[in-house]
Write an enzyme that holds these catalytic residues in place. Structure first.
Site, PDB file in Angstrom:
ATOM      1  N   THR A 185       0.842  -1.204   0.000  1.00 34.00           N
ATOM      2  CA  THR A 185       0.000   0.000   0.000  1.00 34.00           C
ATOM      3  C   THR A 185       0.878   1.255   0.000  1.00 34.00           C
ATOM      4  O   THR A 185       0.677   2.162  -0.802  1.00 34.00           O
ATOM      5  CB  THR A 185      -0.946  -0.026   1.213  1.00 34.00           C
ATOM      6  OG1 THR A 185      -1.573  -1.304   1.249  1.00 34.00           O
ATOM      7  CG2 THR A 185      -2.005   1.047   1.107  1.00 34.00           C
ATOM      8  N   LYS A 205       6.432  10.312  20.509  1.00 39.78           N
ATOM      9  CA  LYS A 205       6.544  11.267  21.634  1.00 39.78           C
ATOM     10  C   LYS A 205       5.167  11.662  22.146  1.00 39.78           C
ATOM     11  O   LYS A 205       5.044  12.544  22.986  1.00 39.78           O
ATOM     12  CB  LYS A 205       7.284  12.520  21.158  1.00 39.78           C
ATOM     13  CG  LYS A 205       8.683  12.277  20.668  1.00 39.78           C
ATOM     14  CD  LYS A 205       9.292  13.606  20.185  1.00 39.78           C
ATOM     15  CE  LYS A 205      10.126  13.415  18.950  1.00 39.78           C
ATOM     16  NZ  LYS A 205      10.335  14.673  18.228  1.00 39.78           N
TER      17      LYS A 205
HETATM   18  N1   CP Z   1      -2.571  -5.488   0.758  1.00 43.31           N
HETATM   19  C1   CP Z   1      -1.890  -4.735   1.654  1.00 43.31           C
HETATM   20  O1   CP Z   1      -2.460  -3.866   2.343  1.00 43.31           O
HETATM   21  O2   CP Z   1      -0.563  -5.019   1.745  1.00 43.31           O
HETATM   22  P1   CP Z   1       0.476  -4.257   2.678  1.00 43.31           P
HETATM   23  O3   CP Z   1       0.076  -4.530   4.117  1.00 43.31           O
HETATM   24  O4   CP Z   1       1.822  -4.779   2.320  1.00 43.31           O
HETATM   25  O5   CP Z   1       0.322  -2.776   2.406  1.00 43.31           O
END
Ligand code: CP
Length: 306
Positions: free
Chosen positions: A52, A80
């Site tokens: 993503t 923090k």
């Molecule tokens: N499909 C998906 O959200 O993959 P990632 O967690 O690698 O972003």
């Protein structure tokens, strides 16, 4: 200003326009290579990601824009104690649009309420993952030629799998959609999805525990990983993690034109022997994810290329 927090933030017509734009980007990438020149996307990832975050960054770079951001809460001032509301006020001074992934359900919604720029939910806890849904819809539409009259099997962790929740929400708006929900008893879809989404929209569905039983009926099989990070204890995860393993034996029970999708990452739930089956669409799905995120950035920034 428009945000994408839930798949329902776009009407079916708006979704069609977005998917049409993504298809045009796929066919004519050169037309879009400077469309976002001078624009910046901030990727604010409080949880791990490969696809993503990097597909958002690739999407903006493909459009001629720039990227900035952080890939873990520990490398940001969240460590923090800075709130999401304050963080987004700051990011609004640095970027034109942002994609946020957060372990807390509703965090991107909170961000959108304080933001001066469009906020995209890149996954919030076990709740929603609308840009994975856009990816899934583009994959299905591109490879099946339609988003209606499909029997879709959702298999694995339907309780914590946010991609499943978003996909169900999006697909119930199309005609002739049927679901077969395949999961162990402990990982069934949450009650609100069953009652407020499936039943409220008069969608035909059944819940089963055996993948083999569902295979012959499916047009799409959407496999999911058991979401270790959402479990309260490791023992339950270990007991449930290998509930389903898709292998060639099970693929032999399926239609010749069934598609296998998976949001990825995969752990054990699809045997690598399935990767060479022409029905395995999960790596093509990743490529569609870039086109659809390019289309989403253009749409939320109101950039027209024609
Ligand atoms: N499909 C998906 O959200 O993959 P990632 O967690 O690698 O972003």
């Amino acid at each position: 200003m428009k945000h994408l927090i839930s798949p329902l933030d776009f009407s079916v017509d708006e979704l069609t326009q977005l998917l049409d734009l993504a298809s045009d980007i796929e066919k004519n990438p050169g037309k879009y290579k400077e469309a976002c020149k001078g624009k910046k996307i901030a990727t604010l990832f409080y949880e791990p990601s490969t696809r993503t975050r990097l597909s958002f960054e690739a999407a903006m770079l493909n459009l001629g824009g720039s990227v900035l951001g952080f890939s873990s809460a520990s490398s940001s001032s969240a460590a923090k104690g800075e709130s999401v509301a304050d963080t987004i006020r700051i990011i609004s001074c640095y970027a034109d649009i942002c994609a946020m992934r957060h372990p807390k359900e509703g965090a991107p919604l909170v961000a959108s309420e304080y933001s001066g720029i469009p906020v995209i939910n890149a996954g919030d806890g076990g709740h929603q993952h609308p840009t994975q849904t856009l990816t899934d819809l583009m994959t299905i539409r591109s490879l099946k030629g339609r988003l209606d009259n499909l029997t879709i099997g959702l298999c694995g962790d339907l309780k914590f799998g946010r991609t499943v929740h978003s996909l169900i929400n999006a697909l119930v708006r199309y005609q002739g959609i049927k679901f077969i929900l395949i999961s162990p008893n402990e990982l069934k879809v949450p009650e609100y999805i069953r009652e407020e989404v499936l039943q409220a929209n008069n969608i035909e569905y059944k819940e089963v525990s055996k993948l083999e039983e569902a295979m012959p009926d499916l047009d799409i099989l959407y496999m999911t990983r058991v979401q270790r990070e959402r479990f309260f204890n490791e023992e339950d995860y270990i007991r449930l993690k290998d509930s389903y393993i898709l292998d060639t034996g099970k693929m032999n029970l399926a239609k010749q034109d069934m598609l296998v999708l998976h949001p990825l990452p995969r752990v054990n739930e699809i045997s690598v022997e399935v990767d060479s089956d022409p029905r395995a669409a999960y790596f093509k799905q990743v490529q569609y994810g870039v086109y659809v995120r390019m289309a989403l950035i253009l749409t939320l920034l109101g950039i027209k290329t024609d």
